[in-house]
Design a protein around this motif. Sequence first.
Motif, PDB file in Angstrom:
ATOM      1  N   GLN A   1       2.834  -0.985  15.444  1.00 48.60           N
ATOM      2  CA  GLN A   1       3.120  -1.381  13.662  1.00 48.60           C
ATOM      3  C   GLN A   1       2.474  -1.140  12.644  1.00 48.60           C
ATOM      4  O   GLN A   1       2.668  -0.269  11.743  1.00 48.60           O
ATOM      5  CB  GLN A   1       3.751  -3.066  13.637  1.00 48.60           C
ATOM      6  CG  GLN A   1       5.521  -2.907  14.464  1.00 48.60           C
ATOM      7  CD  GLN A   1       5.517  -4.966  14.182  1.00 48.60           C
ATOM      8  OE1 GLN A   1       5.212  -5.432  13.578  1.00 48.60           O
ATOM      9  NE2 GLN A   1       7.133  -4.256  14.042  1.00 48.60           N
ATOM     10  N   GLN A   2       0.963  -1.686  12.463  1.00 45.38           N
ATOM     11  CA  GLN A   2      -0.569  -1.554  11.946  1.00 45.38           C
ATOM     12  C   GLN A   2      -0.374   0.426  12.017  1.00 45.38           C
ATOM     13  O   GLN A   2      -1.016   1.135  10.781  1.00 45.38           O
ATOM     14  CB  GLN A   2      -1.649  -1.910  12.170  1.00 45.38           C
ATOM     15  CG  GLN A   2      -0.584  -3.935  11.846  1.00 45.38           C
ATOM     16  CD  GLN A   2      -2.617  -4.572  12.366  1.00 45.38           C
ATOM     17  OE1 GLN A   2      -2.681  -4.069  12.934  1.00 45.38           O
ATOM     18  NE2 GLN A   2      -2.209  -5.800  11.056  1.00 45.38           N
ATOM     19  N   GLU A   3      -0.390   0.893  13.103  1.00 42.09           N
ATOM     20  CA  GLU A   3      -0.486   2.057  13.355  1.00 42.09           C
ATOM     21  C   GLU A   3      -0.186   3.022  12.943  1.00 42.09           C
ATOM     22  O   GLU A   3       0.282   4.500  12.417  1.00 42.09           O
ATOM     23  CB  GLU A   3      -1.315   2.159  14.998  1.00 42.09           C
ATOM     24  CG  GLU A   3      -2.301   1.485  15.669  1.00 42.09           C
ATOM     25  CD  GLU A   3      -2.857   2.357  16.797  1.00 42.09           C
ATOM     26  OE1 GLU A   3      -2.787   3.010  16.946  1.00 42.09           O
ATOM     27  OE2 GLU A   3      -3.765   1.400  17.332  1.00 42.09           O
ATOM     28  N   LEU A   4       1.161   2.226  12.800  1.00 39.84           N
ATOM     29  CA  LEU A   4       2.285   3.111  12.020  1.00 39.84           C
ATOM     30  C   LEU A   4       2.596   2.801  10.925  1.00 39.84           C
ATOM     31  O   LEU A   4       3.520   3.219  10.357  1.00 39.84           O
ATOM     32  CB  LEU A   4       3.931   2.666  13.178  1.00 39.84           C
ATOM     33  CG  LEU A   4       3.694   3.824  14.511  1.00 39.84           C
ATOM     34  CD1 LEU A   4       4.727   3.430  15.156  1.00 39.84           C
ATOM     35  CD2 LEU A   4       3.889   5.302  14.655  1.00 39.84           C
TER      36      LEU A   4
ATOM     37  N   LYS B   1       4.276  -4.302   6.736  1.00 38.58           N
ATOM     38  CA  LYS B   1       5.740  -5.500   6.536  1.00 38.58           C
ATOM     39  C   LYS B   1       5.543  -5.706   7.890  1.00 38.58           C
ATOM     40  O   LYS B   1       5.629  -7.437   7.878  1.00 38.58           O
ATOM     41  CB  LYS B   1       6.138  -5.152   5.623  1.00 38.58           C
ATOM     42  CG  LYS B   1       7.335  -6.135   5.661  1.00 38.58           C
ATOM     43  CD  LYS B   1       8.391  -5.497   4.413  1.00 38.58           C
ATOM     44  CE  LYS B   1       9.710  -6.767   4.373  1.00 38.58           C
ATOM     45  NZ  LYS B   1      10.503  -6.298   3.097  1.00 38.58           N
ATOM     46  N   GLY B   2       6.001  -4.752   8.845  1.00 44.37           N
ATOM     47  CA  GLY B   2       6.493  -5.401  10.105  1.00 44.37           C
ATOM     48  C   GLY B   2       5.559  -5.697  10.682  1.00 44.37           C
ATOM     49  O   GLY B   2       5.215  -6.872  11.741  1.00 44.37           O
ATOM     50  N   ALA B   3       4.151  -5.746  10.550  1.00 50.47           N
ATOM     51  CA  ALA B   3       2.582  -5.651  11.564  1.00 50.47           C
ATOM     52  C   ALA B   3       2.723  -7.877  11.555  1.00 50.47           C
ATOM     53  O   ALA B   3       2.999  -8.456  12.131  1.00 50.47           O
ATOM     54  CB  ALA B   3       1.728  -5.276  11.121  1.00 50.47           C
ATOM     55  N   LYS B   4       3.303  -7.315   9.656  1.00 49.78           N
ATOM     56  CA  LYS B   4       2.774  -9.273   9.154  1.00 49.78           C
ATOM     57  C   LYS B   4       3.577 -10.006   9.458  1.00 49.78           C
ATOM     58  O   LYS B   4       3.446 -11.100   9.716  1.00 49.78           O
ATOM     59  CB  LYS B   4       2.448  -9.126   7.789  1.00 49.78           C
ATOM     60  CG  LYS B   4       2.257 -10.941   7.063  1.00 49.78           C
ATOM     61  CD  LYS B   4       2.794 -10.613   5.608  1.00 49.78           C
ATOM     62  CE  LYS B   4       2.726 -12.061   5.315  1.00 49.78           C
ATOM     63  NZ  LYS B   4       2.227 -11.870   3.532  1.00 49.78           N
ATOM     64  N   SER B   5       4.832  -9.895   9.759  1.00 47.62           N
ATOM     65  CA  SER B   5       6.129 -10.387  10.574  1.00 47.62           C
ATOM     66  C   SER B   5       5.980 -10.840  11.400  1.00 47.62           C
ATOM     67  O   SER B   5       6.248 -12.302  12.182  1.00 47.62           O
ATOM     68  CB  SER B   5       7.309  -9.465  10.451  1.00 47.62           C
ATOM     69  OG  SER B   5       8.749 -10.523  10.238  1.00 47.62           O
ATOM     70  N   THR B   6       5.531  -9.857  12.429  1.00 48.67           N
ATOM     71  CA  THR B   6       5.645  -9.787  14.211  1.00 48.67           C
ATOM     72  C   THR B   6       4.024 -10.622  14.375  1.00 48.67           C
ATOM     73  O   THR B   6       3.888 -11.708  15.191  1.00 48.67           O
ATOM     74  CB  THR B   6       5.395  -8.129  14.423  1.00 48.67           C
ATOM     75  OG1 THR B   6       6.329  -7.750  14.742  1.00 48.67           O
ATOM     76  CG2 THR B   6       4.618  -9.090  15.861  1.00 48.67           C
TER      77      THR B   6
END
Length: 263
Positions: free
Chosen positions: A228-231, A235-240
């Motif tokens: 998610q970070q690479e994409l 926000k999604g990476a933090k949630s995960t």
Amino acid sequence: MAATPMVCRSGRTRVLAIAFSLAALAAQQAQAGLFDDEEARRQVKDLAVKTNERLDTFAKGQIELANQIQALREENSRLRGQVETLTYELESARKRQQDFYVDLDGRLRKLEPQAAANVEARPAEESKPVVEAPRKVVSDPAAETREYEAALNLFKANKLKEAAAAFESFAKAHPESTLTPSAQYWLGNAHYALHDCKKAIDAQRVVANKWPAHAKAPDALLNVATCQQELADAKGAKSTLEALLAKYPESAAATTARQRLKK
């Protein structure tokens, strides 16, 4: 009769005057020609000097340009060598990382319960006739292990496309195998190594959602956050990462998640 000699004398005087004039004019022209030759020689000499100076300047410029070209060639060669060295080191590091994960996977599998070890005991009353229900196809743990390790060896050999196909086939062929969560996990890693983060996220989410108690579930969530970070989905990476900390606070992946959330 006396006037005749006077006339002749006067004529000779005029002739002499004309002759002297012509001689003086010739002398002046000769002197002027001499001066013109000297001026021409001086101009030629000056031109030669200026030409030599220009040639010297041009030659110096050519030498300087040649030196600069040679310096650029040497610098280019040096940079090419550095790139080749860095590429080799990167490939070696990635290979070591793959070997480490493969070795870790092997150690974890030794700790996982195997289907063969959980075979139930037969009923005590074997002599009593019992109506048997339709039998389920019995899996072969040894064959599954060989198939799984073959896929893992493809990944270790950096045959990523073949490894992804092998792990996917294993997961479909053996949905109930104890090795299927690991196969699904490595399928996600293979997609990530192939720079396909979307497929990697899908594969790792299957691990986290279908087998949340599996040892690889925390790492699967961490891999999802990485993709998610690479994409650029911060926000999604933090949630995960937050979900990872909430579900598996004592895992090694949680330690990495905390470090990432602090940044």
